[in-house]
Scaffold this motif. Structure first.
Motif, PDB file in Angstrom:
ATOM      1  N   MET A 105     -22.208   0.622 -18.247  1.00  0.00           N
ATOM      2  CA  MET A 105     -20.618  -0.040 -18.055  1.00  0.00           C
ATOM      3  C   MET A 105     -20.631  -1.347 -18.319  1.00  0.00           C
ATOM      4  SD  MET A 105     -19.211   2.614 -15.006  1.00  0.00           S
ATOM      5  CE  MET A 105     -19.988   1.861 -13.674  1.00  0.00           C
ATOM      6  N   GLN A 106     -21.741  -2.242 -18.193  1.00  0.00           N
ATOM      7  CA  GLN A 106     -21.584  -3.527 -18.705  1.00  0.00           C
ATOM      8  C   GLN A 106     -21.530  -3.804 -20.014  1.00  0.00           C
ATOM      9  OE1 GLN A 106     -24.652  -6.140 -17.036  1.00  0.00           O
ATOM     10  NE2 GLN A 106     -25.240  -5.128 -15.263  1.00  0.00           N
ATOM     11  N   GLU A 107     -21.785  -2.732 -20.502  1.00  0.00           N
ATOM     12  CA  GLU A 107     -21.658  -2.926 -22.242  1.00  0.00           C
ATOM     13  C   GLU A 107     -20.390  -2.503 -22.666  1.00  0.00           C
ATOM     14  OE1 GLU A 107     -24.900  -0.621 -23.871  1.00  0.00           O
ATOM     15  OE2 GLU A 107     -26.468  -2.046 -23.120  1.00  0.00           O
ATOM     16  N   THR A 108     -19.935  -1.329 -22.241  1.00  0.00           N
ATOM     17  CA  THR A 108     -18.633  -0.636 -22.499  1.00  0.00           C
ATOM     18  C   THR A 108     -17.538  -1.233 -21.984  1.00  0.00           C
ATOM     19  OG1 THR A 108     -18.905   0.849 -20.448  1.00  0.00           O
ATOM     20  CG2 THR A 108     -19.852   1.638 -22.565  1.00  0.00           C
ATOM     21  N   LEU A 109     -17.659  -1.942 -20.735  1.00  0.00           N
ATOM     22  CA  LEU A 109     -16.261  -2.385 -20.205  1.00  0.00           C
ATOM     23  C   LEU A 109     -16.579  -3.862 -20.253  1.00  0.00           C
ATOM     24  CD1 LEU A 109     -16.000  -0.547 -16.810  1.00  0.00           C
ATOM     25  CD2 LEU A 109     -14.694  -0.069 -18.991  1.00  0.00           C
ATOM     26  N   GLY A 110     -17.819  -4.636 -20.285  1.00  0.00           N
ATOM     27  CA  GLY A 110     -17.941  -6.091 -20.245  1.00  0.00           C
ATOM     28  C   GLY A 110     -18.048  -6.234 -18.788  1.00  0.00           C
ATOM     29  N   VAL A 111     -18.934  -7.212 -18.670  1.00  0.00           N
ATOM     30  CA  VAL A 111     -19.168  -7.696 -17.256  1.00  0.00           C
ATOM     31  C   VAL A 111     -17.729  -8.121 -16.635  1.00  0.00           C
ATOM     32  CG1 VAL A 111     -20.117  -9.743 -15.622  1.00  0.00           C
ATOM     33  CG2 VAL A 111     -21.341  -8.543 -17.649  1.00  0.00           C
ATOM     34  N   ASP A 112     -16.739  -8.751 -17.037  1.00  0.00           N
ATOM     35  CA  ASP A 112     -15.596  -9.106 -16.410  1.00  0.00           C
ATOM     36  C   ASP A 112     -14.783  -7.845 -16.127  1.00  0.00           C
ATOM     37  OD1 ASP A 112     -16.295 -11.610 -16.113  1.00  0.00           O
ATOM     38  OD2 ASP A 112     -15.154 -12.372 -17.892  1.00  0.00           O
ATOM     39  N   GLY A 113     -14.612  -7.014 -17.086  1.00  0.00           N
ATOM     40  CA  GLY A 113     -14.068  -5.715 -17.069  1.00  0.00           C
ATOM     41  C   GLY A 113     -14.440  -4.820 -16.031  1.00  0.00           C
ATOM     42  N   ARG A 152     -24.138  -6.702  -5.593  1.00  0.00           N
ATOM     43  CA  ARG A 152     -24.436  -6.692  -6.884  1.00  0.00           C
ATOM     44  C   ARG A 152     -24.280  -5.318  -7.416  1.00  0.00           C
ATOM     45  NH1 ARG A 152     -27.169 -11.225  -5.437  1.00  0.00           N
ATOM     46  NH2 ARG A 152     -26.698 -13.011  -6.679  1.00  0.00           N
ATOM     47  N   ILE A 153     -23.643  -4.985  -8.633  1.00  0.00           N
ATOM     48  CA  ILE A 153     -23.618  -3.652  -8.788  1.00  0.00           C
ATOM     49  C   ILE A 153     -24.202  -3.498 -10.409  1.00  0.00           C
ATOM     50  CG2 ILE A 153     -21.620  -3.319  -7.140  1.00  0.00           C
ATOM     51  CD1 ILE A 153     -19.822  -3.193  -9.842  1.00  0.00           C
ATOM     52  N   ALA A 154     -24.163  -1.983 -10.684  1.00  0.00           N
ATOM     53  CA  ALA A 154     -24.624  -1.979 -12.189  1.00  0.00           C
ATOM     54  C   ALA A 154     -25.764  -2.618 -12.885  1.00  0.00           C
ATOM     55  CB  ALA A 154     -23.403  -2.163 -13.080  1.00  0.00           C
ATOM     56  N   GLY A 155     -26.912  -2.546 -11.889  1.00  0.00           N
ATOM     57  CA  GLY A 155     -27.903  -3.148 -12.290  1.00  0.00           C
ATOM     58  C   GLY A 155     -29.006  -1.926 -12.502  1.00  0.00           C
ATOM     59  N   GLY A 156     -30.058  -1.961 -12.992  1.00  0.00           N
ATOM     60  CA  GLY A 156     -31.265  -0.875 -12.944  1.00  0.00           C
ATOM     61  C   GLY A 156     -32.087  -1.108 -13.778  1.00  0.00           C
ATOM     62  N   LEU A 157     -33.320  -0.018 -13.739  1.00  0.00           N
ATOM     63  CA  LEU A 157     -34.538  -0.393 -14.587  1.00  0.00           C
ATOM     64  C   LEU A 157     -34.562   0.841 -15.630  1.00  0.00           C
ATOM     65  CD1 LEU A 157     -37.288  -1.251 -11.860  1.00  0.00           C
ATOM     66  CD2 LEU A 157     -35.976  -2.783 -13.533  1.00  0.00           C
ATOM     67  N   GLY A 158     -35.705   1.208 -16.302  1.00  0.00           N
ATOM     68  CA  GLY A 158     -35.626   2.154 -17.292  1.00  0.00           C
ATOM     69  C   GLY A 158     -35.035   1.702 -18.609  1.00  0.00           C
ATOM     70  N   GLY A 159     -34.611   2.492 -19.146  1.00  0.00           N
ATOM     71  CA  GLY A 159     -34.168   1.958 -20.684  1.00  0.00           C
ATOM     72  C   GLY A 159     -32.724   1.215 -20.487  1.00  0.00           C
ATOM     73  N   GLY A 160     -32.588   0.194 -21.108  1.00  0.00           N
ATOM     74  CA  GLY A 160     -31.411  -0.786 -21.137  1.00  0.00           C
ATOM     75  C   GLY A 160     -31.388  -1.604 -19.966  1.00  0.00           C
ATOM     76  N   TYR A 161     -32.541  -1.742 -19.329  1.00  0.00           N
ATOM     77  CA  TYR A 161     -32.518  -2.420 -17.820  1.00  0.00           C
ATOM     78  C   TYR A 161     -31.875  -3.606 -17.739  1.00  0.00           C
ATOM     79  CZ  TYR A 161     -36.480  -4.827 -20.025  1.00  0.00           C
ATOM     80  OH  TYR A 161     -37.498  -5.365 -20.925  1.00  0.00           O
ATOM     81  N   VAL A 175     -24.472  -7.147 -11.603  1.00  0.00           N
ATOM     82  CA  VAL A 175     -23.177  -7.882 -11.737  1.00  0.00           C
ATOM     83  C   VAL A 175     -22.861  -8.302 -10.181  1.00  0.00           C
ATOM     84  CG1 VAL A 175     -21.011  -8.153 -12.487  1.00  0.00           C
ATOM     85  CG2 VAL A 175     -22.494  -6.826 -13.730  1.00  0.00           C
ATOM     86  N   LEU A 176     -22.733  -9.768  -9.827  1.00  0.00           N
ATOM     87  CA  LEU A 176     -22.135 -10.110  -8.731  1.00  0.00           C
ATOM     88  C   LEU A 176     -20.742  -9.901  -8.836  1.00  0.00           C
ATOM     89  CD1 LEU A 176     -22.597 -11.900  -6.092  1.00  0.00           C
ATOM     90  CD2 LEU A 176     -22.301 -13.812  -7.203  1.00  0.00           C
ATOM     91  N   VAL A 177     -20.331  -9.145  -7.579  1.00  0.00           N
ATOM     92  CA  VAL A 177     -19.085  -8.880  -7.477  1.00  0.00           C
ATOM     93  C   VAL A 177     -18.336  -9.238  -6.314  1.00  0.00           C
ATOM     94  CG1 VAL A 177     -19.007  -6.788  -9.163  1.00  0.00           C
ATOM     95  CG2 VAL A 177     -19.580  -6.388  -6.655  1.00  0.00           C
ATOM     96  N   ASP A 178     -19.117  -9.685  -5.162  1.00  0.00           N
ATOM     97  CA  ASP A 178     -18.635 -10.018  -3.872  1.00  0.00           C
ATOM     98  C   ASP A 178     -19.424 -10.600  -3.104  1.00  0.00           C
ATOM     99  OD1 ASP A 178     -17.169 -10.448  -1.656  1.00  0.00           O
ATOM    100  OD2 ASP A 178     -15.784  -8.836  -1.844  1.00  0.00           O
ATOM    101  N   GLU A 179     -19.378 -11.992  -2.523  1.00  0.00           N
ATOM    102  CA  GLU A 179     -20.333 -12.499  -1.877  1.00  0.00           C
ATOM    103  C   GLU A 179     -20.380 -12.463  -0.265  1.00  0.00           C
ATOM    104  OE1 GLU A 179     -22.099 -16.129  -3.564  1.00  0.00           O
ATOM    105  OE2 GLU A 179     -20.176 -16.418  -4.776  1.00  0.00           O
ATOM    106  N   HIS A 180     -19.210 -11.772   0.175  1.00  0.00           N
ATOM    107  CA  HIS A 180     -18.873 -11.555   1.618  1.00  0.00           C
ATOM    108  C   HIS A 180     -18.109 -10.432   1.858  1.00  0.00           C
ATOM    109  CE1 HIS A 180     -20.288 -15.635   2.643  1.00  0.00           C
ATOM    110  NE2 HIS A 180     -19.425 -16.190   1.534  1.00  0.00           N
ATOM    111  N   VAL A 181     -18.774  -9.281   1.611  1.00  0.00           N
ATOM    112  CA  VAL A 181     -18.388  -7.882   2.083  1.00  0.00           C
ATOM    113  C   VAL A 181     -18.523  -7.745   3.292  1.00  0.00           C
ATOM    114  CG1 VAL A 181     -18.541  -5.557   1.492  1.00  0.00           C
ATOM    115  CG2 VAL A 181     -18.945  -7.086  -0.144  1.00  0.00           C
ATOM    116  N   GLN A 182     -17.242  -7.514   4.066  1.00  0.00           N
ATOM    117  CA  GLN A 182     -17.361  -7.213   5.567  1.00  0.00           C
ATOM    118  C   GLN A 182     -18.245  -5.901   6.035  1.00  0.00           C
ATOM    119  OE1 GLN A 182     -16.256  -9.539   7.876  1.00  0.00           O
ATOM    120  NE2 GLN A 182     -15.826 -10.552   5.884  1.00  0.00           N
ATOM    121  N   ALA A 183     -19.419  -6.136   6.726  1.00  0.00           N
ATOM    122  CA  ALA A 183     -20.181  -5.106   6.864  1.00  0.00           C
ATOM    123  C   ALA A 183     -19.548  -3.898   7.399  1.00  0.00           C
ATOM    124  CB  ALA A 183     -21.002  -5.605   8.082  1.00  0.00           C
ATOM    125  N   THR A 184     -18.288  -3.912   7.958  1.00  0.00           N
ATOM    126  CA  THR A 184     -17.501  -2.589   8.668  1.00  0.00           C
ATOM    127  C   THR A 184     -16.783  -1.815   7.485  1.00  0.00           C
ATOM    128  OG1 THR A 184     -15.555  -4.065   8.645  1.00  0.00           O
ATOM    129  CG2 THR A 184     -17.072  -3.760  10.670  1.00  0.00           C
TER     130      THR A 184
END
Length: 550
Positions: free
Chosen positions: A288-296, A236-245, A249-258
């Motif tokens: 970036m979830q706001e500026t690009l949209g989740v899918d973008g 998952r990417i582009a999460g976070g706390l602080g302002g606008g927490y 976003v789930l982007v891949d469920e099987h990233v190869q460890a290598t």
């Protein structure tokens, strides 16, 4: 390499024709016919030492008032240091990938206390240690001495990749998918090696979850890798706390460890391409979830992943280190956790408020020297775990750490607070100390109150939005005058697979906070319930109590 991580990590890249890569180990071939290289090398360390020497002049100018606070912060942050609220005192943040508090690192902390008079050491929610109340001339000296303990402050602040986090019991925890420690260390090695080459809009935090618990908050980090039983990672990417927490976003469920380094580099590229360089308040990956949209955002990121893979050079292979120690005997204590290795245990030690007593590094060092294969790990909830203990060894560690938290509530988390932090709004340490004292005096039984998280400002250094009860520094007008207060967050959770943010609610005066917590604890105790059970069925009673203080 200066890092022990590379004893079991290989970074594989394809060199250009006729190229001899900097830092190559030997001219032979690595796996799959590719040249084996390392990223951290003596040249990097030498450059960092030179940068520290240059920094001496900068901090001297600030100390003399020749550089203002803002300009100084822009420089010092990259070295992991900031001036405190009192500008004559300084903080130094140490990088320790995965919170690995080795013997060398404990020796450094012990020396800092003995030889430099360091008395305030703060465990952080990013699994590292901050040294506080330093004199200006001590900061660069301690920066350089830390290198010999395999501690680098470079990138500990500022617009850099921050300390890499991992599940603190990785490798020993029951129910984990696999040990993520070598991957966290390899990621730390890589990010530190390129920190001087990249210019991101703001900081970036990366965490590795072992699949047994998500105390590292992989569900809402800039990058959160969660281990799967099949040996891959869910990312998952582009999460976070602080302002606008935001949740990640789930982007891949099987990233190869290598291939994790390709994904990390792709995240940096995506952040540099689409992050906000104009407005620092909007310059974190979550926006970036706001500026690009989740899918973008997902599309842009995965396109960069593919480009990085086509470029090549970042394949990763690790050799997991297994625990071979054998244990015997049994022990039961609320601070003891049975490891997945039969007969071995971990002991939890949580200094109140995450403030490590000055003599504790020396005590922990003595334990590690005495106990074979024992390790110390800093957890994101300001707790230290001492792992790989037999039952008898666990008893010794329990005795040596009896000064720490004894209840769930005493395990509460607080940032360093406004008395020290120049960004702080409220003194979270003082608020927690007052609350702990009041709850102890009232005799509230263990379990009737949850672990709470107190942040002195919206920066969420305690992760208050993800707490069962969280508090954020604020102000409240009383009789036309502003008074110290905390905004309350209710119902957050960082449970694996069930992460959620609490709902913002009442604003409580700081002086009323201990009384509120005592009354809530008494209500739960009167029902013979623990906090989680009580609040689930007594929402009206909870709200009525809060309303008295709101």
């Amino acid at each position: 390499s200066a890092s022990s991580a590379l004893e079991r990590v290989e970074i594989l890249r394809i060199p250009s024709e006729g190229e001899t890569p900097e830092g190559s180990v030997q001219p032979g071939k690595g796996k799959r016919g590719k040249r084996k290289t390392i990223m951290m090398n003596e040249k990097w360390e030498e450059q960092f030492r030179e940068q520290i020497h240059d920094f001496v002049e900068t901090i001297e100018k600030f100390d003399k008032g020749e550089i203002d606070r803002k300009a100084y912060k822009g420089i010092s942050g990259g070295f992991g240091s900031y001036a405190q609220r009192d500008p004559s005192k300084h903080m130094l943040r140490l990088r320790m990938a995965g919170g690995n508090l080795t013997e060398k690192r404990l020796e450094f902390l012990t020396e800092a206390v003995k030889d430099y008079g360091v008395e305030l050491m703060k465990l952080t929610t990013c699994e590292t240690v901050q040294l506080h109340n330093l004199k200006a001339e001590q900061v660069p000296v301690l920066m350089e001495k830390a290198i010999d303990a395999e501690i680098y402050s470079r990138g500990g602040g500022g617009d850099n990749p921050r300390n890499i986090m991992m599940s603190p019991l990785s490798g020993v925890q029951k129910g984990e998918a696999f040990d993520v420690k070598p991957y966290a260390e390899a990621a730390a090695e890589y990010l530190l090696s390129i920190a001087g080459e990249i210019h991101m809009p703001r900081k970036m935090k990366v965490a590795f979850c072992n699949g047994a618990d998500d105390s590292v908050h992989s569900a809402f980090r800039d990058m959160g890798f969660m281990a799967n039983p099949d040996g891959t990672f869910t990312l998952r990417i582009a999460g976070g706390l602080g302002g606008g927490y935001k949740m990640g976003v789930l982007v891949d469920e099987h990233v190869q460890a290598t291939e994790i380094l390709y994904y990390i580099r792709a995240m940096i590229e995506t952040f540099c391409q689409h992050g906000n360089y104009e407005n620092r308040a909007k310059a974190r990956t979550r926006f970036m979830q706001e500026t690009l949209g989740v899918d973008g955002l997902k599309t842009a990121f995965l396109e960069n992943v593919q480009k990085m893979k086509e470029k090549g050079g970042l394949d990763l292979h690790v050799e997991e280190k297994t625990v071979t120690k054998k244990g015997s005997g049994e022990i039961s204590d609320k601070r003891v956790i049975a490891q997945k290795q039969p007969g071995l245990y971990a002991v939890a030690y949580h200094p109140i408020g995450g403030c490590l007593p000055a003599g504790k590094p020396a005590e922990l060092l003595a334990l590690l020297k005495e106990i074979p294969d024992a390790e110390c790990r800093i957890a994101p909830h300001e707790t230290i775990y001492i792992i790989n203990l037999t039952a008898d060894e666990a008893k010794k560690v329990l005795a040596a750490t009896a000064d720490g938290a004894q209840t769930a509530f005493e395990n509460s988390v607080a940032c360093i607070g406004a008395s020290i932090c120049q960004q702080g709004v409220r003194d979270s340490q003082a608020a927690l100390s007052a609350a702990v004292a009041a709850v102890r005096e009232a005799g509230i039984p263990d379990g009737a109150l949850p672990k709470i998280c107190i942040s002195g400002c919206p920066s969420s250094c305690s992760a208050h939005q993800a707490a069962a009860l969280g508090f954020q520094g604020a102000a409240k007008t009383v009789d036309g005058k502003p008074e110290s207060a905390f905004k309350m967050f209710v119902g957050g959770s960082d449970k694996l697979g069930a992460a959620k943010f609490g709902e913002a609610g009442a604003v409580i005066l700081e002086r009323d906070l201990p009384k509120l917590l005592v009354e809530l604890g008494k209500a739960a105790a009167a029902s013979n319930m623990n906090w989680e059970t009580w609040i689930a069925g007594h929402g009206d009673e909870f709200r009525a109590i809060v309303e008295k203080y709101a």
